[in-house]
Design an enzyme around this catalytic site. Structure first.
Site: not given
Length: 617
Positions: A221, A337, A368
């Protein structure tokens, strides 16, 4: 001058130096600890797998910028974890490095943190709250991530807090240039080109004498964005990056084809919200940083009114900065995601491939996060950081995709992504509103427009499952008699008219019938999605209000996908207006008219039209 003090220091150093020489001399008589490789991967070495002997320390690396405006170059807080042999045996090792704005804590999720989305398009929405981050963590340990995996395999692990977070100086900018130059400075320090100090304002230097200078970065991320940010500087020594679900463009994260759109699960988030979320730096510097960055640059540039692409967003799009990049790249992302969407990895992978960089891409079918299998990461780090010739640069497969029924560590290799055997086929609309229409291989001329009424209170799942509704248009293929493999980026062209000067536009590609069972997988229902602002039908940088009742044509990509749709399913194209989970929520009632004659879907199918025709008889 106190000569006795200096004499004592000199004699002490001579004794220590003599002991080190004697120790090294004794070690030459026995085998020194060193990395071990098997099948192209670094193996766990017993001598390194001793946490109680690892050397852990922290320091502050001086950067080339002053992002908090205090007149001094910002210093980044860095920690190091290394095998004790880097001290006792003079061993030098490569570094695996992860940087993050999250290590020192984040803001509480208080009511009012996010923007209120209940307002008309073109309005700002009421002011939101700005909660403070209570900083956490103690020196010298910033994080324990990556350590257990890589130190026993013959690596040094380094962490740093990004600018304006934790004990790192400066200001958070959420994609600003300092977030690229900060990790560059750390890598420069690891190569002896930048200075490190024991204290944030001290002058006692720390040198990375235990580093080979070769660095690999990874993270998930935001932590996966920073490796890309560092790589775009072209810094020497950064050999390979493995970003996992990275945000590669803050515009693509918070906007979609001109539309103000939230990331999945965070309705009402925007770039200034993320700023508040990570603002864990020096409390005394926060007011001036807030005024300059959040309330100044961000509020002037983020533009929640039009959603247009502008210079502010262009400066936070790493695709625009890839020119100097030379690090090898292994991308990792999930096709489902809906937070950091799969386009983020593909757009960078595709550019890096065009630039002739060593590239690979790993996609899975989940949400994710989700790094590549350990063996794959190990081979990439082993090759680029230890220089072991394990053949990965000559690997005939550049893409690895986890199939729908497989586990995340069992990807199927493919020559590339999209699948080279995929061809775009065109499917046309056959009207049926308010019931369900058809997706056809053949155009049906002279059809009347079909209409829908916007109402955000119906979510996408409810609209896809409804047999009859006036709040969406749905067109389906015949039932598949064979599995159908989709690989690539679907594209939609829509001809529409609106009853208001501004409207949301949402498109889902779904697999029907919808599976509500407990055992349903993420791939069983949603194939892919996309959103757009019809006001931007001509230009992403200059949207213009719609003339009520006038038809406009716009085309845009849906999110990348690679999915095998099972026999017995139907592929459905669903067109609606406000998406409850992602868009603003204007007052219900806007009417959209869709012209079936000017609307079609381009679907990338492995085997092209021949495979599709066979699958639908």
């Amino acid at each position: 001058m106190n000569t006795s003090f200096f004499t004592f220091r000199f004699r002490s150093l001579a004794i220590v130096f003599g002991i080190q020489v004697l120790t090294l001399a004794c070690l030459t008589a026995q085998e020194q600890a060193k990395p071990v490789f098997k099948d192209g991967e670094a193996q766990i070495v017993d001598a390194f797998n001793t946490p109680e002997k690892w050397i852990r320390h922290d320091l502050f690396v001086e950067t080339t910028f002053d992002s908090d405006g205090d007149g001094q170059l910002d210093r980044m807080h860095v920690d190091v974890t290394r095998p004790n042999q880097t001290e006792t045996e003079g061993l030098k090792l490569p570094v695996i490095y992860e940087s993050s704005p999250y290590y020192a804590g984040v803001a509480p999720d208080v009511e009012g943190l996010f923007w209120d989305v209940h307002h008309e398009l073109g309005e700002m929405g009421k002011a939101r709250k700005h909660p403070d981050v209570v900083r956490t963590g103690q020196r010298p340990i910033i994080s324990n991530s990556q350590i257990g995996l890589w130190v026993p395999r013959g690596y040094i692990v380094v962490h740093s807090s990004s600018p304006g977070t934790g004990l790192s100086q400066g200001a958070p900018t959420v994609g600003g240039v300092n977030e690229s130059l900060a990790p560059k400075a750390v890598i420069d320090w690891l190569n002896g080109r930048a200075k490190g100090y024991t204290e944030p304002y001290g002058n006692e230097e720390v040198k990375a004498y235990w580093s080979t200078g070769k660095v690999g970065m990874t993270g998930t991320s935001y932590n996966g964005t920073i490796p890309l940010a560092a790589a775009t500087t072209g810094v020497e020594g950064l050999e390979v990056i493995i970003p996992v679900a990275p945000n590669t463009s803050y515009y693509h994260y918070y906007r979609s084809n001109g539309l103000v759109r939230s990331p999945g699960g965070y309705l009402g988030e925007d770039i200034d919200v993320l700023y508040d979320f990570i603002n864990s730096g020096d409390e005394a510097k926060r007011p001036s940083n807030n005024a300059r960055v959040r309330d100044g640059e961000m509020m002037k540039g983020m533009d929640r009114i039009t959603g247009d692409y502008n210079a502010f967003w262009a400066g936070r799009d790493y695709l625009n900065a890839m020119g100097p990049m030379k690090a090898a790249l292994l991308m990792s992302h999930g096709f489902n995601d809906w937070n950091v969407m799969p386009e983020h990895s593909y757009r960078i992978y595709n550019k890096a491939r065009e630039m002739g960089l060593e590239t690979g891409i790993y996609y899975h079918q989940f949400g994710h996060g989700g790094p590549p299998p350990l063996s794959m990461m190990n081979k990439w780090f082993t090759h680029y950081l230890h220089g072991i010739d394990n053949g990965i640069e000559n690997e005939p497969h550049k893409a690895w995709i986890v199939r729908e029924d497989d586990t995340i560590d069992k990807p199927t290799p493919y020559t590339d992504y999209p699948n080279p055997d995929a061809e775009a086929i065109t499917l046309y609309l056959v009207g049926g509103a308010p019931e369900i229409g058809q997706l056809s291989k053949l155009e049906v001329p002279d059809q009347d427009p079909e209409t829908l009424i916007d109402n955000y209170s119906f979510d996408g799942e409810a609209l896809a499952k409804a047999e009859i509704t006036s709040h969406r248009l749905l067109y389906v293929t015949p039932k598949l008699t064979e599995d159908l493999h989709i690989s690539g980026i679907p594209k939609i062209t829509i001809k529409l008219a609106s009853s208001k000067p501004a409207t949301n536009l949402s498109v889902w590609l779904v697999s029907l019938p919808w599976d509500d069972s407990r055992n349903a997988k993420t791939t069983d229902n949603i194939i892919t999605r996309g959103w757009a602002d019809p006001q931007n039908h001509k230009s992403l940088t200059n949207g213009t209000p719609l003339e009520v009742g006038r038809y406009y044509e716009l085309s845009f990509d849906l999110q990348p996908d690679d999915q095998i749709i099972k026999a017995g399913q139907q592929i459905g194209l669903m067109i609606f207006s406000s998406d409850k989970a992602f868009t603003l929520h204007p007052k219900p009632g806007t009417q959209l008219a869709i012209d079936p004659n000017g609307t079609h879907l381009m679907l990338p199918v492995v085997g092209g039209m021949e495979a599709y025709s066979k699958a639908v008889n």
